[in-house]
Design an enzyme around this catalytic site. Structure first.
Site, PDB file in Angstrom:
ATOM      1  N   HIS A 127      97.308  51.739  95.232  1.00 15.66           N
ATOM      2  CA  HIS A 127      96.489  52.146  96.460  1.00 15.66           C
ATOM      3  C   HIS A 127      96.243  53.577  96.408  1.00 15.66           C
ATOM      4  O   HIS A 127      95.150  54.070  96.961  1.00 15.66           O
ATOM      5  CB  HIS A 127      97.229  51.660  97.501  1.00 15.66           C
ATOM      6  CG  HIS A 127      97.186  50.180  97.795  1.00 15.66           C
ATOM      7  ND1 HIS A 127      96.032  49.424  97.844  1.00 15.66           N
ATOM      8  CD2 HIS A 127      98.182  49.226  97.848  1.00 15.66           C
ATOM      9  CE1 HIS A 127      96.303  48.097  97.892  1.00 15.66           C
ATOM     10  NE2 HIS A 127      97.717  47.959  98.055  1.00 15.66           N
ATOM     11  N   HIS A 137     102.551  49.498  93.011  1.00 16.25           N
ATOM     12  CA  HIS A 137     101.650  48.599  93.922  1.00 16.25           C
ATOM     13  C   HIS A 137     101.219  49.763  94.838  1.00 16.25           C
ATOM     14  O   HIS A 137      99.739  49.992  94.806  1.00 16.25           O
ATOM     15  CB  HIS A 137     102.373  47.823  94.546  1.00 16.25           C
ATOM     16  CG  HIS A 137     101.432  46.892  95.310  1.00 16.25           C
ATOM     17  ND1 HIS A 137     101.168  45.653  95.424  1.00 16.25           N
ATOM     18  CD2 HIS A 137     100.845  47.445  96.905  1.00 16.25           C
ATOM     19  CE1 HIS A 137     100.029  45.229  96.412  1.00 16.25           C
ATOM     20  NE2 HIS A 137      99.911  46.213  97.132  1.00 16.25           N
ATOM     21  N   GLU A 138     102.053  50.639  95.508  1.00 20.00           N
ATOM     22  CA  GLU A 138     101.407  51.568  96.689  1.00 20.00           C
ATOM     23  C   GLU A 138     100.987  52.536  95.695  1.00 20.00           C
ATOM     24  O   GLU A 138     100.000  53.397  96.424  1.00 20.00           O
ATOM     25  CB  GLU A 138     102.676  51.985  97.393  1.00 20.00           C
ATOM     26  CG  GLU A 138     103.244  50.930  98.226  1.00 20.00           C
ATOM     27  CD  GLU A 138     102.319  50.287  99.125  1.00 20.00           C
ATOM     28  OE1 GLU A 138     101.283  50.525  99.460  1.00 20.00           O
ATOM     29  OE2 GLU A 138     102.589  48.804  99.304  1.00 20.00           O
TER      30      GLU A 138
END
Length: 400
Positions: A181, A177-178
């Site tokens: 980003h 997820h990170e």
């Protein structure tokens, strides 16, 4: 007595902090004793003569709540807005605070100022104080760049919560997820996205499992349409990364705050900034229409349709970037699982295909009372992982 003392010792200055606590708007339901202080203040301010050398200054964070009688000409009729300091102001404030502590030459006030856009003087003071406390805990003789970085992260992102035991699968999803980003932000940096300062999967604050910190190079007072569209893509990249590894049916709730931020930004683009192809340059979010009081149902539907279009297009754009750069995304997630925190420069090296110079965390040597513990604990028994994380934290912050 206060005003009498000021007049007797003129020239004098009277400063009243939090004036809204005693000068709030009056109403017919107020009891008489609750208005006595305000009435006395108004009477005293009307009693000044032209020869009196007394200046009255008051401060408040909510000027709109003050009684109109206080802001009439002859009373508090001059308003001075004190905004957060700019780059130069923050640098000068930090120089004053850094003079009070021992620190080495590994950083300067300007370096901290560039990384603390929007901070007030009180927050900068707190940052320096946290860094000094950190150096004292580590038995250091002076504050270094490591302590400043720790303090900045703690003030801006919250304290680390390394005592929380995270299941390996959740940690893996957080890393992807990170990583999503971070990768999209790096790929769009040339198109106006803010540079990535740090990505981490260390839990912080309340319910924050990981985050990516972006840091603009200079103070920014406006944004272009292109920059806002790119920011939307960065916001949705975390969910897209989950979709790529988990599928549409197994995505998690970790993107809820991303959706809130993206939705708020998209609505502002349509309702406030005129960044909409179908609604033209009309303000739909002034003080009179914030809740849509003067908008027709058709206009409201058009606004929601434009917002959905912006979100959908950003999702498609972020997905294309991550699909085209899937090996890079996979490598970033892998390195986050190993190191837990990566700086912007380290992320750029990964994207460029360069080997990461950062050493993996070393495991603690087993203690005498650990002799009977299994070398490979069964699934669910992660005592060894906790030890590794604790050691990793110590090594990073102490600079060993």
């Amino acid at each position: 007595e206060l005003f009498a003392a000021a007049k007797a010792n003129a020239p004098a200055l009277i400063f009243i902090d939090e004036i809204d606590s005693l000068g709030g708007k009056r109403s017919a339901s107020d009891r008489s004793h609750s208005r006595m202080t305000l009435n006395q203040l108004l009477a005293e301010m009307d009693g000044f003569q032209s020869a009196d050398e007394v200046i009255v200054i008051a401060a408040t964070n909510t000027p709109d709540t003050l009684d109109k009688a206080l802001t009439r000409p002859g009373r508090f009729d001059t308003t001075i807005s004190v905004d957060p300091p700019d780059l130069r102001g923050r640098s000068q404030i930090l120089e004053g605070y850094l003079e009070k502590i021992k620190h080495d030459n590994s950083f300067g006030a300007l370096d901290i100022a560039r990384a603390t856009s929007g901070m007030t003087g009180a927050e900068l003071s707190h940052l320096v104080n946290v860094a000094a406390i950190r150096a004292a805990i580590l038995n250091k003789t002076a504050v270094g760049s490591d302590e400043i970085e720790y303090a900045k992260d703690r003030v801006m992102m919250g304290a680390e919560n390394r005592s929380k035991v995270i299941p390996e699968e959740e940690k893996r999803v957080t890393a992807w997820h990170e990583g999503g980003h971070a990768l999209v932000a790096l790929l769009l940096e040339k198109d106006g996205a803010d540079p990535v300062h740090k990505a981490t999967i260390v839990p912080r604050g309340s319910g924050i499992m990981g985050l990516v910190q972006q840091q603009p190079k200079d103070d920014r007072y406006s944004m272009s349409k292109k920059q806002m569209l790119n920011r939307l893509k960065v916001c949705l990249a975390g969910r897209v990364a989950e979709e790529l590894i988990l599928g549409d049916s197994d995505v998690t709730t970790g993107a809820s705050s991303d959706f809130q931020q993206a939705s708020k930004m998209a609505r502002a683009m349509v309702r406030r900034f005129g960044f909409s192809n179908g609604l033209s340059m009309v303000d739909y979010e002034s003080s009179d229409t914030n809740e849509g009081a003067f908008m027709s149902d058709v206009t409201k539907q058009q606004i929601e349709g434009e917002v959905k279009t912006l979100i959908h297009d950003a999702h498609v754009g972020a997905k294309k970037l991550l699909v085209d750069n899937y090996p890079r995304l996979e490598e970033i997630a892998k390195q986050l699982l190993v190191h837990e925190t990566l700086t912007g420069d380290e992320l750029k090296d990964i994207v460029a295909g360069k080997p990461l110079k950062k050493l993996p965390p070393a495991a603690k040597p087993p203690k005498a009372d650990d002799a009977n513990k299994p070398k490979n604990p069964p699934k669910g028994g992660n005592w060894h992982v906790v030890d590794v994380i604790a050691k990793d934290s110590k090594d990073k912050t102490s600079g060993d």
